[in-house]
Design a protein around this motif. Structure first.
Motif, mmCIF file in Angstrom:
data_model
loop_
_atom_site.group_PDB
_atom_site.id
_atom_site.type_symbol
_atom_site.label_atom_id
_atom_site.label_comp_id
_atom_site.label_asym_id
_atom_site.label_seq_id
_atom_site.Cartn_x
_atom_site.Cartn_y
_atom_site.Cartn_z
ATOM 1 N N ASP A 146 -42.453 62.794 -19.540
ATOM 2 C CA ASP A 146 -42.747 61.975 -18.176
ATOM 3 C C ASP A 146 -42.262 61.176 -17.923
ATOM 4 N N HIS A 147 -40.882 60.319 -17.733
ATOM 5 C CA HIS A 147 -41.172 59.059 -17.451
ATOM 6 C C HIS A 147 -42.464 57.901 -16.357
ATOM 7 N N LEU A 148 -42.974 58.928 -15.757
ATOM 8 C CA LEU A 148 -43.557 57.709 -14.300
ATOM 9 C C LEU A 148 -44.598 58.254 -15.137
ATOM 10 N N THR A 149 -45.811 58.834 -15.702
ATOM 11 C CA THR A 149 -47.092 58.610 -15.757
ATOM 12 C C THR A 149 -46.812 59.243 -17.274
ATOM 13 N N VAL A 151 -46.628 60.828 -19.936
ATOM 14 C CA VAL A 151 -46.961 62.628 -20.443
ATOM 15 C C VAL A 151 -46.688 63.296 -20.537
ATOM 16 N N GLY A 152 -46.434 64.436 -21.417
ATOM 17 C CA GLY A 152 -46.271 65.279 -21.775
ATOM 18 C C GLY A 152 -45.535 65.797 -20.013
ATOM 19 N N ASN A 153 -44.154 66.253 -20.363
ATOM 20 C CA ASN A 153 -43.201 67.078 -19.199
ATOM 21 C C ASN A 153 -43.799 68.459 -19.358
ATOM 22 N N ARG A 154 -43.016 68.711 -18.609
ATOM 23 C CA ARG A 154 -43.624 70.810 -18.262
ATOM 24 C C ARG A 154 -42.640 70.998 -19.670
ATOM 25 N N ALA A 155 -41.510 70.898 -19.683
ATOM 26 C CA ALA A 155 -40.759 71.926 -20.900
ATOM 27 C C ALA A 155 -41.869 71.910 -22.213
ATOM 28 N N TYR A 156 -42.541 70.318 -22.470
ATOM 29 C CA TYR A 156 -43.170 69.496 -23.340
ATOM 30 C C TYR A 156 -44.890 70.794 -23.542
ATOM 31 N N VAL A 179 -56.384 72.685 -15.651
ATOM 32 C CA VAL A 179 -55.373 72.643 -14.901
ATOM 33 C C VAL A 179 -55.939 71.949 -13.609
ATOM 34 N N PHE A 180 -55.394 70.876 -12.870
ATOM 35 C CA PHE A 180 -55.811 69.220 -12.437
ATOM 36 C C PHE A 180 -54.919 69.557 -11.033
ATOM 37 N N MET A 217 -53.806 67.031 -25.532
ATOM 38 C CA MET A 217 -52.923 66.912 -24.849
ATOM 39 C C MET A 217 -52.617 67.387 -23.946
ATOM 40 N N ALA A 218 -52.098 65.640 -22.893
ATOM 41 C CA ALA A 218 -52.338 66.218 -21.312
ATOM 42 C C ALA A 218 -50.412 65.946 -21.316
ATOM 43 N N PHE A 219 -50.272 66.491 -20.036
ATOM 44 C CA PHE A 219 -48.912 66.820 -19.645
ATOM 45 C C PHE A 219 -48.982 66.802 -17.725
ATOM 46 N N ARG A 220 -47.602 66.530 -16.972
ATOM 47 C CA ARG A 220 -48.297 66.921 -15.691
ATOM 48 C C ARG A 220 -47.080 67.156 -15.662
ATOM 49 N N LEU A 221 -47.335 68.870 -14.475
ATOM 50 C CA LEU A 221 -46.349 69.948 -14.985
ATOM 51 C C LEU A 221 -44.881 69.768 -13.835
ATOM 52 N N GLY A 222 -45.943 68.754 -12.445
ATOM 53 C CA GLY A 222 -44.165 68.136 -11.898
ATOM 54 C C GLY A 222 -45.563 67.984 -10.872
ATOM 55 N N GLY A 223 -45.266 67.156 -9.388
ATOM 56 C CA GLY A 223 -45.664 66.831 -8.636
ATOM 57 C C GLY A 223 -46.400 66.346 -8.518
#
Length: 293
Positions: A146-149, A151-156, A179-180, A217-223
């Motif tokens: 996820d290029h803004l944050t 961390v990993g994106n939804r696909a990852y 989940v946050f 591992m950390a991810f941003r799913l969106g929003g």
């Protein structure tokens, strides 16, 4: 983006192609080296490459717990033995070439000079393939970031959770999902603008990255929705993350000035559950917490 892979090596089945790798002397024959290279070149995937390499080492010398550490993260392979001796090598060994990582072997007896010499020879075969695999991993990280944050994106996330469940199923390893959701994120955007909203997302992602272990591992799913995969993970792990999160938020002036808070839900994986069920269980707890705030 850092990734961590834990693989279990279960036995070393008889394979004449592999058992014939060792020559009669202390060094590998040219034929043996070719055979090793063929096995090492089967895949550009870092996990597959290192798993194949560990298997070669086990059959030529003896089984080890193998750990490879690089800027891309940690690869750990074990065979369920608890060992007391440890030897670490920097890769590559030459001071003229940049270091790409370190590889550690744990065993129940110290390495002999002959075994160390054979390992160094095998490293010379491994390093060129390892460079290609690391480059491939870097390119994949760009696709899955996820290029803004950062961390990993939804696909990852989708790929990583599926892999984590498979690993936990094979190795009977605990796994938790957190989940946050940022509370009142829309008013922050509306009142202060999207640039400040973006900074909130970046700060929160940085905190999540800081408070987790190297195996998580950390991810941003969106929003404003984020996820953590904890492996191994249990209630104690979840509690520790929650405690650290509150402390870090309180020590981040930019967030405290905005009265920042986030809701959290979690679930512990049970044998037979798929990724969808695990996420739904964590998401239910998240919305119960949000409703109570």
């Amino acid at each position: 983006m850092k990734a961590t892979t834990h693989t279990t090596l279960v036995g070393h089945p008889t394979d004449n192609k592999v058992f014939n790798l060792v020559s009669s002397g202390l060094t590998l024959s040219n034929e043996s080296k070719v055979t090793c290279l063929e096995l090492l070149q089967e895949s550009l995937d870092l996990k597959d490459l290192l798993t194949n390499f560990a298997s070669i080492v086990a059959r030529i010398i003896r089984p080890f717990n193998v750990r490879f550490q690089s800027a891309n993260g940690l690869f750990s392979l074990n065979n369920h033995e608890k060992y007391h001796f440890s030897n670490t090598y920097n890769l590559p060994l030459s001071s003229k070439c940049p270091r790409i990582g370190s590889i550690t072997y744990q065993s129940n007896q110290p390495l002999s000079m002959a075994e160390s010499k054979q390992l160094i020879e095998l490293h010379e075969l491994l390093v060129p393939n390892l460079r290609h695999a690391l480059k491939f991993a870097e390119l994949n990280a760009l696709v899955f970031k996820d290029h803004l944050t950062n961390v990993g994106n939804r696909a990852y996330y989708d790929e990583s959770l599926q892999r984590a469940i498979e690993q936990s199923s094979r190795g009977h390893q605990s796994l938790s999902l957190m989940v946050f959701d940022i509370n009142d994120f829309k008013p922050i955007n509306d009142q202060f603008g999207h640039l400040k909203g973006d900074k909130v997302l970046q700060q929160f992602a940085a905190i999540l990255t800081k408070i987790i272990r190297s195996s998580d591992m950390a991810f941003r799913l969106g929003g404003d929705e984020f996820v953590l995969i904890l492996q191994p993970g249990d209630q104690h792990s979840v509690n520790k993350i929650s405690e650290r999160l509150l402390v870090e938020i309180q020590h981040t002036p930019f967030l405290t000035e905005l009265n920042f808070s986030a809701s959290m839900g979690y679930a512990h994986w049970q044998m037979g559950e798929d990724a969808k069920v695990l996420f739904e269980n964590a998401d239910k707890k998240l919305y119960i917490e949000k409703a109570n705030k």
